[in-house]
Design a protein around this motif. Structure first.
Motif, PDB file in Angstrom:
ATOM      1  N   LEU A 219       0.824  -1.198   0.000  1.00  0.00           N
ATOM      2  CA  LEU A 219       0.000   0.000   0.000  1.00  0.00           C
ATOM      3  C   LEU A 219       0.861   1.251   0.000  1.00  0.00           C
ATOM      4  O   LEU A 219       0.616   2.200  -0.753  1.00  0.00           O
ATOM      5  CB  LEU A 219      -0.933  -0.003   1.205  1.00  0.00           C
ATOM      6  N   GLU A 220       1.885   1.256   0.835  1.00  0.00           N
ATOM      7  CA  GLU A 220       2.743   2.434   0.902  1.00  0.00           C
ATOM      8  C   GLU A 220       3.490   2.658  -0.408  1.00  0.00           C
ATOM      9  O   GLU A 220       3.611   3.785  -0.893  1.00  0.00           O
ATOM     10  CB  GLU A 220       3.738   2.273   2.057  1.00  0.00           C
ATOM     11  N   PHE A 221       3.990   1.584  -1.008  1.00  0.00           N
ATOM     12  CA  PHE A 221       4.681   1.710  -2.289  1.00  0.00           C
ATOM     13  C   PHE A 221       3.737   2.272  -3.347  1.00  0.00           C
ATOM     14  O   PHE A 221       4.120   3.132  -4.156  1.00  0.00           O
ATOM     15  CB  PHE A 221       5.206   0.340  -2.721  1.00  0.00           C
ATOM     16  N   ALA A 222       2.489   1.812  -3.345  1.00  0.00           N
ATOM     17  CA  ALA A 222       1.518   2.298  -4.324  1.00  0.00           C
ATOM     18  C   ALA A 222       1.230   3.782  -4.121  1.00  0.00           C
ATOM     19  O   ALA A 222       1.146   4.550  -5.095  1.00  0.00           O
ATOM     20  CB  ALA A 222       0.228   1.488  -4.226  1.00  0.00           C
ATOM     21  N   THR A 223       1.069   4.218  -2.862  1.00  0.00           N
ATOM     22  CA  THR A 223       0.776   5.623  -2.623  1.00  0.00           C
ATOM     23  C   THR A 223       1.974   6.508  -2.965  1.00  0.00           C
ATOM     24  O   THR A 223       1.795   7.627  -3.468  1.00  0.00           O
ATOM     25  CB  THR A 223       0.358   5.845  -1.165  1.00  0.00           C
ATOM     26  N   LEU A 224       3.196   6.040  -2.723  1.00  0.00           N
ATOM     27  CA  LEU A 224       4.377   6.807  -3.106  1.00  0.00           C
ATOM     28  C   LEU A 224       4.441   6.969  -4.623  1.00  0.00           C
ATOM     29  O   LEU A 224       4.744   8.056  -5.136  1.00  0.00           O
ATOM     30  CB  LEU A 224       5.641   6.130  -2.584  1.00  0.00           C
ATOM     31  N   CYS A 225       4.170   5.897  -5.352  1.00  0.00           N
ATOM     32  CA  CYS A 225       4.181   5.968  -6.818  1.00  0.00           C
ATOM     33  C   CYS A 225       3.103   6.919  -7.322  1.00  0.00           C
ATOM     34  O   CYS A 225       3.349   7.726  -8.235  1.00  0.00           O
ATOM     35  CB  CYS A 225       3.981   4.578  -7.413  1.00  0.00           C
ATOM     36  N   LEU A 226       1.906   6.845  -6.742  1.00  0.00           N
ATOM     37  CA  LEU A 226       0.844   7.762  -7.141  1.00  0.00           C
ATOM     38  C   LEU A 226       1.212   9.197  -6.814  1.00  0.00           C
ATOM     39  O   LEU A 226       0.818  10.130  -7.538  1.00  0.00           O
ATOM     40  CB  LEU A 226      -0.465   7.383  -6.451  1.00  0.00           C
ATOM     41  N   GLY A 227       1.966   9.407  -5.735  1.00  0.00           N
ATOM     42  CA  GLY A 227       2.415  10.748  -5.394  1.00  0.00           C
ATOM     43  C   GLY A 227       3.318  11.334  -6.461  1.00  0.00           C
ATOM     44  O   GLY A 227       3.202  12.516  -6.826  1.00  0.00           O
ATOM     45  N   VAL A 228       4.240  10.508  -6.985  1.00  0.00           N
ATOM     46  CA  VAL A 228       5.130  10.979  -8.052  1.00  0.00           C
ATOM     47  C   VAL A 228       4.327  11.282  -9.314  1.00  0.00           C
ATOM     48  O   VAL A 228       4.533  12.325  -9.974  1.00  0.00           O
ATOM     49  CB  VAL A 228       6.220   9.930  -8.338  1.00  0.00           C
TER      50      VAL A 228
END
Length: 440
Positions: A219-228
């Motif tokens: 989940l955290e990896f997905a949200t970081l990617c969406l942030g970029v």
């Protein structure tokens, strides 16, 4: 990483809700945690002031801040009910969606405005999503926001050190810029995890306790990617930033489903496996033992004279004793391989993969001795909320053991064998271990 610290759902769920805290009681119980929280908040405030003076915001920066804050508040409103349910069933670590916006802020805004953005997002979450949730006291919400602010500042410093202070510089730098953004995300992840740990009252022993499970980190990896991607959209075609919302909301709901599935496998009172969750794990261990011709063991554990505790100290005190006993049993077995479950009432069951008959005897005796030395501090409730504290000691357990395949070739047969051994232990004086070596 938008990971937050909060009281563990399994360590002291009754004690904190049993009696309203006295003035200064929070400081008396958790001085290290409170001192750390105050320190991190002061550092975040001073760093924000310093960044504001060093890089005063421009009008365009304020406009970008408004866009990120507006999108973040809209997403929080649309996912408010899901967030409340997720927060209720969360364990010691809770990961929300704010990093989609704070990571974008790191790439688009001067540092001080990232602090303002984080404050806005967390204030909205506290007021609209987390109100009246006992696991989210105000001081923790404030400190969680300060931890994210410091995390963002660290990621921003990493970008600056690599010569790409924002998304525009990263885009023009090509692959070097992509590498700089990847380094910044790594710094964001690591620094946040490091800053969260000291603020926990109880720090877990396993890697999952410390850093969360695969679902949490995915989940955290997905949200970081969406942030970029969010930052890239706002920097090039701002209207495309709206496209971040649908997948983010679907991801939020999917994670809730996974958390609810995990919650079903845990006993809400003690935090160990529920009977259904433990049985499912035991069936998988049995299947592996059949394939590899290996052995495993079971323990059936019963807390002696538990009814006397309920009758004399009350059922809330009995719940505290059950929780303390479950924690004691868990601490006496291996972190990764062994599984502790609540069989019902005051009975527990332990799964011990890849053990020998000698090993299972040592584990059972270690558990019995640990419970013998356990002392549970219980707050007795009174009408004015300031009840006396009582120490419950002289606890003991009776334990029955069973080994696969000598005591049975199925989980039900092994449980029956361990249960017969347990009752033999109780009928011969309690506070002892009895082994079952043959199938009933």
């Amino acid at each position: 990483m938008s990971v937050e610290h909060q009281p563990s759902a399994t360590v002291e769920p009754v004690r904190e809700s049993l009696v309203p805290p006295r003035r200064w009681a929070l400081w008396e119980q958790r001085p290290r945690v409170i001192a750390y929280c105050l320190t991190s908040e002061l550092v975040a405030l001073l760093a924000t002031i310093a960044w504001w003076r060093a890089h005063p915001p421009r009008a365009i920066d304020v406009a970008v801040l408004g866009a990120l804050a507006g999108l973040g508040l809209l997403q929080a409103e649309l996912g408010r009910r899901v967030e409340r349910v997720r927060r209720r069933v969360a364990g010691a670590a809770h990961i929300n969606m704010t990093s989609v916006w704070t990571v974008a802020g790191v790439l688009l805004l001067p540092p001080a405005l990232v602090g303002v953005l984080t404050a806005l997002l967390y204030a909205h979450l506290a007021v609209r999503s987390w109100y009246r949730l006992q696991r989210v006291p105000a001081f923790r919400t404030v400190n969680n926001a300060c931890v994210i602010v410091l995390t963002c500042y660290a990621a921003g410093l990493a970008l600056t050190a690599l010569g790409t202070p924002g998304i525009h510089s990263a885009v023009t730098a090509g692959w070097a810029g992509a590498g700089a953004v990847a380094v910044a995300l790594t710094v964001y992840f690591v620094v946040n995890a490091a800053l969260v740990l000291p603020a926990r009252q109880t720090i877990g022993r396993t890697l999952v306790d410390l850093a969360g499970g695969w679902t949490d980190n995915a989940l955290e990896f997905a949200t970081l990617c969406l942030g970029v991607l969010n930052a890239l959209a706002l920097a090039t075609l701002p209207g495309l930033a709206l496209l971040v919302l649908p997948p983010l909301l679907i991801l939020h709901r999917a994670v809730l489903v996974r958390q609810l599935e995990a919650a079903v496998n845990r006993d809400s009172k003690t935090g160990v496996f529920s009977l259904a969750g433990w049985h499912d794990l035991a069936e998988r261990v049995l299947a592996r033992a059949e394939r590899t011709c290996s052995s495993f063991g079971l323990l059936m554990i019963d807390l002696d004279h538990f009814k006397k505790i309920n009758d004399t100290a009350g059922h809330l005190a009995g719940d505290q004793v059950l929780t303390a006993t479950a924690n004691t049993i868990t601490n006496a077995v291996r972190d990764h391989n062994d599984a502790v479950g609540r069989f019902g009432g005051e009975e527990f069951v332990v799964l011990l993969p890849d053990v020998s008959a000698a090993d299972i005897d040592a584990v059972a005796e270690r558990i019995r001795h640990a419970v013998n030395t356990l002392v549970v501090e219980v707050d007795l409730p009174t009408p004015d909320g300031n009840g006396p504290t009582t120490l419950i000691n002289e606890l003991s357990v009776s334990i029955g053991t069973a080994m696969y395949p000598t005591a049975g070739t199925g989980i039900r047969r092994l449980l029956d064998a361990a249960d017969r051994a347990l009752y033999s232990a109780k009928n011969t004086g309690r506070n002892r271990v009895v082994h079952s070596t043959t199938a009933p």
